[in-house]
Design a protein around this motif. Sequence first.
Motif, PDB file in Angstrom:
ATOM      1  N   GLU A  72      -7.613  10.431  10.654  1.00  0.00           N
ATOM      2  CA  GLU A  72      -8.879   9.565  10.850  1.00  0.00           C
ATOM      3  C   GLU A  72      -9.285   8.949   9.554  1.00  0.00           C
ATOM      4  O   GLU A  72     -10.012   7.771   9.669  1.00  0.00           O
ATOM      5  N   GLU A  73      -8.802   9.002   8.475  1.00  0.00           N
ATOM      6  CA  GLU A  73      -8.834   8.139   7.219  1.00  0.00           C
ATOM      7  C   GLU A  73      -8.127   6.927   7.318  1.00  0.00           C
ATOM      8  O   GLU A  73      -8.819   6.015   6.939  1.00  0.00           O
ATOM      9  N   LEU A  74      -7.102   7.132   7.911  1.00  0.00           N
ATOM     10  CA  LEU A  74      -6.149   5.852   8.293  1.00  0.00           C
ATOM     11  C   LEU A  74      -6.970   5.050   9.022  1.00  0.00           C
ATOM     12  O   LEU A  74      -6.894   3.821   8.674  1.00  0.00           O
ATOM     13  N   LEU A 122      -7.452  -7.746  -3.656  1.00  0.00           N
ATOM     14  CA  LEU A 122      -7.631  -6.885  -2.207  1.00  0.00           C
ATOM     15  C   LEU A 122      -6.560  -6.026  -1.728  1.00  0.00           C
ATOM     16  O   LEU A 122      -6.626  -4.888  -1.572  1.00  0.00           O
ATOM     17  N   GLU A 123      -5.160  -6.696  -2.353  1.00  0.00           N
ATOM     18  CA  GLU A 123      -3.867  -5.733  -2.127  1.00  0.00           C
ATOM     19  C   GLU A 123      -4.066  -4.513  -2.990  1.00  0.00           C
ATOM     20  O   GLU A 123      -3.910  -3.553  -2.426  1.00  0.00           O
ATOM     21  N   GLU A 124      -4.413  -4.684  -4.317  1.00  0.00           N
ATOM     22  CA  GLU A 124      -4.506  -3.581  -5.219  1.00  0.00           C
ATOM     23  C   GLU A 124      -5.763  -2.381  -4.669  1.00  0.00           C
ATOM     24  O   GLU A 124      -5.306  -1.302  -4.578  1.00  0.00           O
ATOM     25  N   GLU A 125      -6.716  -3.056  -4.329  1.00  0.00           N
ATOM     26  CA  GLU A 125      -7.804  -2.423  -3.676  1.00  0.00           C
ATOM     27  C   GLU A 125      -7.264  -1.509  -2.248  1.00  0.00           C
ATOM     28  O   GLU A 125      -7.512  -0.082  -2.216  1.00  0.00           O
ATOM     29  N   PHE A 126      -6.612  -2.165  -1.426  1.00  0.00           N
ATOM     30  CA  PHE A 126      -5.916  -1.439  -0.362  1.00  0.00           C
ATOM     31  C   PHE A 126      -4.734  -0.235  -0.782  1.00  0.00           C
ATOM     32  O   PHE A 126      -5.024   0.948  -0.337  1.00  0.00           O
ATOM     33  N   LYS A 127      -4.062  -0.638  -1.773  1.00  0.00           N
ATOM     34  CA  LYS A 127      -3.094   0.224  -2.201  1.00  0.00           C
ATOM     35  C   LYS A 127      -3.811   1.704  -2.589  1.00  0.00           C
ATOM     36  O   LYS A 127      -3.311   2.730  -2.409  1.00  0.00           O
ATOM     37  N   ALA A 128      -4.645   1.295  -3.647  1.00  0.00           N
ATOM     38  CA  ALA A 128      -5.412   2.722  -4.083  1.00  0.00           C
ATOM     39  C   ALA A 128      -6.225   3.335  -2.924  1.00  0.00           C
ATOM     40  O   ALA A 128      -6.184   4.623  -2.977  1.00  0.00           O
ATOM     41  N   ASP A 129      -6.758   2.479  -2.010  1.00  0.00           N
ATOM     42  CA  ASP A 129      -7.296   3.433  -0.949  1.00  0.00           C
ATOM     43  C   ASP A 129      -6.422   4.112   0.057  1.00  0.00           C
ATOM     44  O   ASP A 129      -6.617   5.227   0.293  1.00  0.00           O
ATOM     45  N   LEU A 130      -5.119   3.375   0.213  1.00  0.00           N
ATOM     46  CA  LEU A 130      -4.146   4.183   1.048  1.00  0.00           C
ATOM     47  C   LEU A 130      -3.618   5.421   0.465  1.00  0.00           C
ATOM     48  O   LEU A 130      -3.434   6.375   0.973  1.00  0.00           O
ATOM     49  N   SER A 131      -3.426   5.257  -0.971  1.00  0.00           N
ATOM     50  CA  SER A 131      -3.007   6.424  -1.506  1.00  0.00           C
ATOM     51  C   SER A 131      -3.946   7.747  -1.541  1.00  0.00           C
ATOM     52  O   SER A 131      -3.579   8.743  -1.743  1.00  0.00           O
ATOM     53  N   GLN A 132      -5.353   7.383  -1.341  1.00  0.00           N
ATOM     54  CA  GLN A 132      -6.414   8.574  -1.208  1.00  0.00           C
ATOM     55  C   GLN A 132      -6.417   8.895   0.133  1.00  0.00           C
ATOM     56  O   GLN A 132      -7.019   9.953   0.490  1.00  0.00           O
ATOM     57  N   SER A 133      -5.759   8.245   1.234  1.00  0.00           N
ATOM     58  CA  SER A 133      -6.095   8.519   2.583  1.00  0.00           C
ATOM     59  C   SER A 133      -5.039   9.604   3.120  1.00  0.00           C
ATOM     60  O   SER A 133      -3.840   9.334   2.904  1.00  0.00           O
TER      61      SER A 133
END
Length: 347
Positions: free
Chosen positions: A23-25, A8-19
């Motif tokens: 609005e995306e945040l 879950l943490e990895e997934e979040f980090k990946a998502d965050l770097s894309q945002s």
Amino acid sequence: MEEKLRILEEEFKADLSQSKTQEELDALKVKYLGRKSKLNDLFSLIPALSREEKSIFGKNLNILKNKISQKLDQSSNSEERQEELIDLTYPAKPMANGYQHILSHVTEQICSVFEGLGFSVVEGGEIEDEWHNFSALNIPAEHPSRDVFDTFYMELKEKDKGKYLLRSHTSPTQIRVMSSLTPPVAVISPGRVYRPDEVDATHSFMFNQVEGFAVDEDINFSHLKGALLHFARSFFASSVNLRFRPHFFPFTEPSAEVDVSCVICGGKKNNSVNQRCSVCKGKGWVEVLGCGMIHPNVLEACGINSRKYKGFAFGMGIERLTMLKYGINDIRLFYDNDQRFLKQFQV
Ligand code: PHE
């Protein structure tokens, strides 16, 4: 279990770097911390775990939750993010231009009518001494007409000139100008004056007046009438008329109060109660100013030979003229600084 947290943490980090945008945040916040988030799903697994697992997993879950929310906050506050939010192509906010207060505008209008007749604008001071405010204007110390004029005195005294006070009219400017210039003079002088008046819809302890006067060898009452009629017709409308009523002022002789034909109802006298004009009260006339021929004692107090020179003088309230011209029914509106009122007169 620990593996689930890690994923879950990895997934979040990946998502965050894309945002990139706020609005995306915001969307990430819903995805990871919202009611239907994966993190919440993990919380719902807790009851099925053994006691030890419960405490370890619960603790780690909370740590992850805090980490995610911290990271999201940091990202939305980061300077880079702020910069990204600035869209340089966005149209600029319109600049709010300042504009004149309606009283300043009317003051200028009045002065410019008289400037057209050859008058010069002179501004007097708001602090005067008793000599300029009263005595030189032929109002001796015990004269009852001082009562309505008695304003705000200061302790400070001037030798021979009496106590200082806030001037109760603009007439002291007559004294200052006539004492320092030799006729012919023609002056128009606007400014604030102070009175011991209760504040209501038509009175204020402070208001604005404009004084006008002209002195020369052969000035007479018809010059005064001509100048005032020209003013009234330029300021209000070419159709208005003036009415001069005998009056008393200590500093002029003869003196008159002047009424203008009502600019609201056109001067129609109407005394039936229902149709009575609220401004002139059905009389057809509204008082607007005081005037007269400058008293010889006043000329002499300024060192002017009253046998050789004559002069006329008038004084009018600027608020009153403005209220009449624009149909304003409460003097307090001028001083409240309410933009909704003032904006109507933006010029
Ligand atoms: N000073 C007078 C007042 O304030 C007005 C006035 C001025 C009257 C000049 C006559 C001449 O009421």
